[in-house]
Design an enzyme around this catalytic site. Structure first.
Site, PDB file in Angstrom:
ATOM      1  N   ASP A 116       0.827  -1.162  -0.033  1.00 54.25           N
ATOM      2  CA  ASP A 116       0.083  -0.007   0.102  1.00 54.25           C
ATOM      3  C   ASP A 116       0.863   1.315   0.038  1.00 54.25           C
ATOM      4  O   ASP A 116       0.431   2.353   0.139  1.00 54.25           O
ATOM      5  CB  ASP A 116      -1.151  -0.035   1.201  1.00 54.25           C
ATOM      6  CG  ASP A 116      -2.123  -0.923   0.801  1.00 54.25           C
ATOM      7  OD1 ASP A 116      -2.554  -1.029  -0.138  1.00 54.25           O
ATOM      8  OD2 ASP A 116      -2.676  -1.759   1.914  1.00 54.25           O
ATOM      9  N   ASP A 181      -7.323  -3.801  -5.980  1.00 54.69           N
ATOM     10  CA  ASP A 181      -6.820  -2.533  -5.334  1.00 54.69           C
ATOM     11  C   ASP A 181      -5.403  -2.055  -5.682  1.00 54.69           C
ATOM     12  O   ASP A 181      -5.251  -0.757  -5.514  1.00 54.69           O
ATOM     13  CB  ASP A 181      -7.006  -2.170  -3.641  1.00 54.69           C
ATOM     14  CG  ASP A 181      -8.069  -3.417  -3.220  1.00 54.69           C
ATOM     15  OD1 ASP A 181      -8.646  -4.228  -3.843  1.00 54.69           O
ATOM     16  OD2 ASP A 181      -8.373  -3.303  -1.969  1.00 54.69           O
TER      17      ASP A 181
HETATM   18  N1  GLY Z   1      -7.360  -2.230   0.211  1.00 52.97           N
HETATM   19  C1  GLY Z   1      -8.130  -1.202   0.265  1.00 52.97           C
HETATM   20  C2  GLY Z   1      -9.477  -1.296   0.445  1.00 52.97           C
HETATM   21  O1  GLY Z   1      -9.899  -1.494   1.591  1.00 52.97           O
HETATM   22  O2  GLY Z   1     -10.280  -0.719  -0.443  1.00 52.97           O
END
Ligand code: GLY
Length: 400
Positions: A116, A181
């Site tokens: 992330d 994501d």
């Molecule tokens: N992993 C990012 C979200 O929860 O959208």
């Protein structure tokens, strides 16, 4: 668009009392809503200053839940929101706040056990660099991109999303999970290739984007959340839900991340393949039969008890911001959808009254229903993408 122009002219000076009307009749002024958002976030900033922590959401008791100091994928969004408010207001207070809160996690640029970093450093330092040209911010982004790149596996052609030796992920039997994501981490890599003139970041981003097109998307252009790969052979081991309802369902925020991610890929490459992918995702979202009339999706398009299911406002905020960028590139006109979603988000249905909602802007988002986390709450990333969308809406209005 003439209609859009007329609309914007009509709403200049329009009193906020309009927000008592139904969502169908509100015509929103980006300036008015940016002003209200700033007033609200000024209170959240006060709370954050007092706690010396970064706000993420509300806990079950209704108090502010702060980001984890060790690392939190959402930690970049609050300073990012401060940067957007600095951009809109030119008030130094927001620049000082953005710098203060992003400094709290600067050291996370060295983290290599999490994908992330793109979210975290692009939304904070990335906006900071865009607005101030501060060279130190650029170097922090380069270090973060180097850390992120350690997770790229050429056998798979992807950046690994989650490590599988701890947490709930350890229980799933995965070897190399990649979530849709992860498309959102690529913007950092594109930018760092531009900064350094070293193509290795962009090359990895493009390979990741291509592998994801190949394996994440179904025939109807919806996306699965997780694809698990064999790290030695690159073969797909399976496709699964994590934050969505079922392996075959369409988790709302996942569709939004895909839309935003491929729009960004097109921005940096002008490759028609990415534009086509973004348009296909947009059309899936906007034409989905069960999408509520106000354009704010349920947390999963196939959630089992619709209409008695929570909405996910964060998915709508990400979607509408991406649609505004895509609208500039695309022959398809997404203006009607943009107007509808923005009108809904700005209404009392989803925007909190001043001083309520513990000073987050938007209500009714969902973190992860399968994990029992953050259900029908405000989220710092819903606010971040809404502020981005309001800024883009303002620009659109001026252009038309
Ligand atoms: N992993 C990012 C979200 O929860 O959208």
């Amino acid at each position: 668009m003439k209609l859009f122009k007329t609309l914007v002219v009509l709403i200049i000076g329009f009193n906020l009392s309009c927000s008592n009307k139904t969502t169908e009749t509100i015509k929103i002024s980006p300036e008015t809503h940016l002003k209200s958002a700033e007033k609200q976030l000024a209170l959240l900033l006060e709370a954050a200053e007092n706690a010396n922590r970064i706000p993420r959401t509300l806990n079950k008791e209704g108090d502010i839940h702060w980001t984890r100091p060790k690392f939190d994928w959402t930690e970049g969004f609050f300073p990012g929101s401060c940067w957007y408010l600095f951009e809109q207001t030119k008030d130094e207070k927001w620049k000082i706040a953005a710098e203060k809160f992003q400094t709290m996690f600067e050291n996370h640029k060295f983290i290599t056990d999490n994908h992330d970093l793109g979210f975290v450093f692009n939304c904070s330092y990335g906006n900071g660099y865009r607005l101030t040209n501060n060279e130190a911010f650029k170097h922090i982004m380069i270090t973060a991109a180097d850390s992120l790149l350690t997770r790229f596996n050429p056998n798979v052609g992807c950046i690994k999303s989650w490590d599988v030796n701890a947490g709930w992920q350890a229980k799933r039997g995965w070897k190399f999970p990649v979530i849709v994501d992860n498309m959102m981490n690529l913007e950092l890599l594109f930018k760092v290739s531009e900064f350094t003139k070293d193509p290795k970041y962009k090359d990895a981003a493009l390979i990741h984007a291509n592998t994801t097109i190949k394996n994440h998307f179904r025939d109807d252009n919806s996306s699965v959340h997780v694809v698990d790969y064999d790290p030695e052979t690159g073969e797909v081991r399976g496709k699964y839900a994590a934050q969505g309802y079922a392996d075959e369902s369409s988790w709302a925020r996942g569709q939004a991340w895909g839309l935003y991610g491929y729009t960004v890929c097109y921005r940096f490459t002008k490759d028609q393949k990415y534009l086509a992918q973004a348009e296909k995702i947009a059309n899936y979202i906007l034409n989905f039969e069960g999408l509520p009339k106000d354009g704010i999706p349920y947390w999963d398009y196939h959630a089992p008890n619709i209409p008695n299911e929570p909405r996910d406002v964060s998915a709508a905020a990400i979607t509408v911001s991406a649609l505004m960028e895509l609208n500039d590139y695309s022959n398809h006109s997404f203006i009607d959808a943009i107007d509808k979603i923005m009108t809904s988000l700005a209404s009392n249905d989803y925007t909190a009254e001043f001083g309520e909602n513990k000073h987050f802007i938007l209500k009714h988002s969902v973190g992860s229903i399968p994990h029992g986390n953050e259900i029908d709450v405000p989220l710092n990333y819903a606010d971040y993408y809404y502020l981005e969308a309001l800024g883009r809406y303002k620009t659109m209005a001026l252009k038309n």
